[in-house]
Design an enzyme around this catalytic site. Structure first.
Site: not given
Length: 328
Positions: A158, A184
């Site tokens: 990501s 994350y």
């Protein structure tokens, strides 16, 4: 030695969809496993691969939810929870025992920005699910990947990899303050480094690995973000509906699945891997000084050097083997 992180000029781009990328590609006789293949980008990935002729297997933690989401699609479901090592072992043992080759493994499942949660081993959930679960999955499926004589493993990283590198001294936030976005980001950097590490081990066996940034797509992955947070970054409109704005990397799920299937099938990538891709092409290296704040509404492209560093990839591989008690 020049970096492999050099765009190819693939002929596709941010607007391309998974179906467009697979046009003219026949995957008949190929088997694909897609984690998270029943939600958001994963659903569109499963749909496109199946439409191209592949046999598609979707392992799911919630098989009833998966069955409902994939109703009418000719895919196979199996029970598996990425946060449960015994569940991964059971799923992979059954597949390997079948003697079937595995041509495509797409690691699409994940969690994002959740409150501090630990699995049964005490591991921080985002690192455990997004990285360690997929690491164990690929390691256990290794015999089937080798058997394919040309397998590809695609892990969804990501833009969030820019938020943090891997903290090898404290990956589970046992001594540092927990930040959901740093956690994350660490897990997404780990996804990219995993591709580098797997490529180093797999290329001699015809197994190639890639990581991809699918784009910024509002799916169930954002369930831990409030509507207000999503509106603040322009991800949803005043009615709470997802915004599609390619200039800011905001894509539809069909466009979000495109880079995954491109990395899994494109002849342009034959013979090599270990690269980070975005917009259906290899991404360029991002400048070291470039910063992207969590929740930023601005578009950033490219991959941070720390996410494709072979030294860090090897260090992560050793750590992951120890944490999962598995390896290749």
């Amino acid at each position: 030695m020049p970096s492999l992180q050099t765009p190819l000029g693939s002929g596709f781009g941010a607007a391309s969809t998974a179906r467009e990328v697979l046009a003219g590609i026949d995957l008949s006789g190929k088997t694909a496993i897609v984690t998270g293949g029943y939600s958001g980008i994963g659903t569109e990935t499963s749909r496109a691969l199946r439409a191209a002729g592949a046999r598609v297997i979707v392992p799911a933690r919630d098989t009833q939810k998966a069955k409902a989401a994939l109703d009418g699609m000719d895919v196979e479901l199996a029970a598996m929870d990425l946060a449960s090592p015994s569940s991964i072992d059971a799923f992979t043992a059954a597949f390997v025992a079948s003697g079937e080759p595995l041509h495509i493994l797409i690691n699409s499942a994940g969690v994002m920005a959740c409150p501090l949660t630990r699995d049964a081993r005490g591991y921080e959930l985002q690192f455990a699910t997004n990285h360690l679960g997929h690491f164990q999955l690929a390691a256990r499926l290794w015999p089937a990947l080798v058997r394919a004589q040309g397998a590809r493993v695609v892990s969804l990283s990501s833009l969030g990899h820019r938020y943090a590198s891997v903290d090898f001294d404290d990956p589970n936030f046992e001594r540092r303050e927990y930040d959901r976005w740093i956690a994350y980001g660490q897990s997404k950097t780990a996804n990219a480094l995993f591709a580098v590490g797997l490529e180093a081990r797999g290329k001699a066996h015809g197994v190639h690995a890639f990581s991809v940034h699918p784009g910024r797509i509002v799916t169930d992955l954002a369930r831990h973000m409030s509507v207000e947070e999503l509106q603040k970054i322009g991800a949803v409109d005043e009615h709470g509906q997802p915004v599609i704005d390619l200039a800011r990397g905001m894509k539809s799920p069909q466009q979000g699945a495109a880079t995954s299937v491109w990395a899994a099938t494109s002849a342009q990538l034959n013979g090599f891997g270990g690269v980070y891709c975005e917009d259906c092409d290899i991404a360029a290296l991002a400048p070291e000084e470039d910063t992207t704040a969590p929740g930023s509404a601005t578009l950033a492209s490219g991959v941070r050097p720390w996410a494709v560093d072979p030294v860090a990839a090897e260090r992560l591989w050793v750590l992951s083997e120890r944490m999962t008690d598995t390896g290749i």
